[in-house]
Design an enzyme around this catalytic site. Structure first.
Site, PDB file in Angstrom:
ATOM      1  N   THR A  16       0.815  -1.209   0.000  1.00  0.00           N
ATOM      2  CA  THR A  16       0.000   0.000   0.000  1.00  0.00           C
ATOM      3  C   THR A  16       0.850   1.261   0.000  1.00  0.00           C
ATOM      4  OG1 THR A  16      -1.777  -1.149   1.184  1.00  0.00           O
ATOM      5  CG2 THR A  16      -1.808   1.253   1.253  1.00  0.00           C
ATOM      6  N   TYR A  29      -7.451   0.787  -4.655  1.00  0.00           N
ATOM      7  CA  TYR A  29      -6.150   1.202  -5.187  1.00  0.00           C
ATOM      8  C   TYR A  29      -5.401  -0.036  -5.665  1.00  0.00           C
ATOM      9  CZ  TYR A  29      -4.418  -0.526  -0.692  1.00  0.00           C
ATOM     10  OH  TYR A  29      -4.151  -1.317   0.381  1.00  0.00           O
ATOM     11  N   THR A  95       1.047  -4.086   4.328  1.00  0.00           N
ATOM     12  CA  THR A  95       0.725  -4.311   5.736  1.00  0.00           C
ATOM     13  C   THR A  95       0.104  -5.671   6.030  1.00  0.00           C
ATOM     14  OG1 THR A  95      -1.441  -3.245   5.465  1.00  0.00           O
ATOM     15  CG2 THR A  95       0.410  -1.852   6.156  1.00  0.00           C
ATOM     16  N   ASP A  96      -0.486  -6.336   5.021  1.00  0.00           N
ATOM     17  CA  ASP A  96      -1.235  -7.566   5.302  1.00  0.00           C
ATOM     18  C   ASP A  96      -0.358  -8.668   5.884  1.00  0.00           C
ATOM     19  OD1 ASP A  96      -3.567  -6.421   4.466  1.00  0.00           O
ATOM     20  OD2 ASP A  96      -3.621  -7.385   2.513  1.00  0.00           O
ATOM     21  N   LYS A 168      -1.112  -6.991  12.939  1.00  0.00           N
ATOM     22  CA  LYS A 168      -2.093  -6.095  12.335  1.00  0.00           C
ATOM     23  C   LYS A 168      -3.436  -6.416  12.963  1.00  0.00           C
ATOM     24  CE  LYS A 168      -3.858  -4.325   7.945  1.00  0.00           C
ATOM     25  NZ  LYS A 168      -3.838  -4.415   6.473  1.00  0.00           N
ATOM     26  N   GLU A 290      -5.645 -27.058  28.344  1.00  0.00           N
ATOM     27  CA  GLU A 290      -6.914 -27.260  27.637  1.00  0.00           C
ATOM     28  C   GLU A 290      -7.021 -28.697  27.117  1.00  0.00           C
ATOM     29  OE1 GLU A 290     -10.548 -25.360  26.110  1.00  0.00           O
ATOM     30  OE2 GLU A 290      -9.024 -24.747  27.547  1.00  0.00           O
TER      31      GLU A 290
END
Length: 333
Positions: A16, A29, A95-96, A168, A290
Site C-alpha cells: 500500500t 487502489y 501491511t497484510d 495487524k 486445555e
C-alpha cells in the site's frame, strides 16, 4: 558533510505504501504501483539524515507475498548486513503480511545490524497519506545505534514494535498495528527512537535457523486450520495428506471440536507436526491445560499468533521432526 551521513539500504517490496488510486478519494487502489525511487522522491528530507542505497526486490501487494520473495529478501538482507559500509536496512512492505515477513527475518538473518520494516495504511496518492512520514521514521530508526541488536523492528504510525510481538489488528485506519501481549517496543519522537524495553525473546544472532537450513530441507509445508463451530475432520485429514505440519487456530485456549481434535490426533500419530494456537488475537496457549498435549502428540504455541506459529513450525521442521524438540522451539522463540 553529506559523506559523513550513514548509509541506509532501502529494499522495496511493494504494498500500500507504493499504491495508487484511480483518484484521491477512491477507496480502492493498486498496490505496488510506484517504484522505490518514487517513494524516496516523496521524502526529500531523507537527504538530511542518510545516504540512501535503494533496491527494488519485489513490487506486489503483501497478500501475494511468497516464500520466493522471502528467500530473495533474506539473502539480500544477509549480504547487506555483512557490508560494513551499510549502517542499517529498511524494507518497505505491504501491511497484510508485514508481521510475518518481520518474524521470518528475525529467525533466519543472524546479524545484529538494524533492520526496519515499514508500510502504510493509505496508498501514496491518498489525501493524508502517511507513507512518507513512516518511511522517514524507518530510515531514522535504521541509522540509530539504539536499534542495533534488537532484531528486525516494525515502524508504523510512530510506534516501534518487535517482530515477534507485532500484529495487524484492524483492516483499515492508521492505528492498525499493535503488540497485544508484551506491548510496543517504543516510539519515534523527533526523528529518534525512545525504547521502552529490550527484546527479551530469542532472535537474530541467537537463532538456530537459517536460509541455508530451509533450502536444504525444501521449505516444509505447514498449513493453518481455523477452528469454528461444527468444524469437521475431512479438511484436517486432507491437510495431513499434503502438509508436514498443521497449526490449529483454535477457539479460546487453542481448542476445537471433538471431530477436529480426533483428526489432528491422527495426523500427529502419522508424523505430521501439530501445533495449537489461538484465533483470539492475544493470550497464551499453555501446554497440557486445555488438552493433554503430551498424550496427543501436540505442540503448544504459547503466545504466537497462528500465522507466526506457522513460520516457526516450518523453520523447526527444517531442523527436526521430533515433537519434544519442536515444543522446545516454541518455548525458546
Amino acid at each position: 558533510m553529506p559523506d559523513a551521513l550513514p548509509v541506509v539500504a532501502v529494499l522495496a517490496t511493494g504494498g500500500t505504501i507504493a499504491g495508487a488510486q484511480a483518484d484521491a478519494t477512491s477507496a480502492g487502489y493498486k498496490a505496488g504501483s510506484f517504484s522505490v525511487d518514487d517513494l524516496l522522491a516523496a521524502v526529500p528530507q531523507l537527504a538530511g539524515i542518510a545516504r540512501i542505497r535503494a533496491e527494488q526486490v519485489a513490487n506486489v501487494g503483501s497478500q501475494n507475498m511468497t516464500h520466493d520473495v522471502w528467500r530473495a529478501l533474506a539473502a539480500r538482507v544477509d549480504a547487506l548486513c555483512q557490508d560494513a559500509s551499510v549502517a542499517g536496512i529498511v524494507i518497505t512492505h505491504g501491511t497484510d503480511t508485514l508481521e510475518e515477513t518481520a518474524y521470518f527475518l528475525s529467525l533466519v538473518v543472524r546479524h545484529d545490524k538494524p533492520v526496519v520494516l515499514v508500510g502504510a495504511m493509505r496508498p501514496a496518492t491518498a489525501l493524508g497519506a502517511e507513507g512518507p512520514a513512516n518511511l522517514y521514521n524507518a530510515v531514522a530508526l535504521a541509522r540509530h545505534a539504539e536499534a542495533r541488536g534488537r532484531g528486525p523492528l516494525v515502524v508504523m504510525n510512530e510506534d516501534i514494535h518487535y517482530a515477534r510481538e507485532v500484529q495487524k489488528i484492524a483492516s483499515a485506519g492508521l492505528c492498525a498495528f499493535s503488540s497485544p501481549n508484551r506491548g510496543r517496543a517504543g516510539v519515534m519522537h523527533g526523528g529518534a527512537p525512545k525504547f521502552y524495553s529490550r527484546n527479551a525473546t530469542t532472535h537474530s544472532t541467537q537463532s538456530e535457523f537459517s536460509l541455508a537450513l530451509l533450502e536444504k530441507s525444501g521449505w516444509p509445508r505447514v498449513g493453518i486450520v481455523y477452528a469454528h463451530a461444527d468444524l469437521q475432520a475431512d479438511v484436517i485429514d486432507f491437510m495431513a495428506s499434503v502438509c508436514q505440519g498443521i497449526v490449529l487456530a483454535g477457539v479460546g485456549d487453542g481448542n476445537a471440536t471433538d471431530a477436529a481434535i480426533a483428526a489432528l490426533t491422527r495426523a500427529a500419530a502419522a508424523g505430521v507436526a501439530v501445533a495449537r494456537s489461538s484465533r483470539t488475537g492475544s493470550g497464551l496457549v499453555a501446554r497440557d491445560v486445555e488438552l493433554d498435549d503430551a498424550a496427543l502428540g501436540f505442540i503448544a504455541a504459547a503466545d504466537l499468533s497462528p500465522q507466526k506459529a506457522r513460520i516457526l513450525l516450518m523453520l523447526g521442521l527444517s531442523a527436526t521432526r521430533d515433537p519434544a524438540a519442536l515444543q522446545h522451539c516454541f518455548e525458546r522463540y
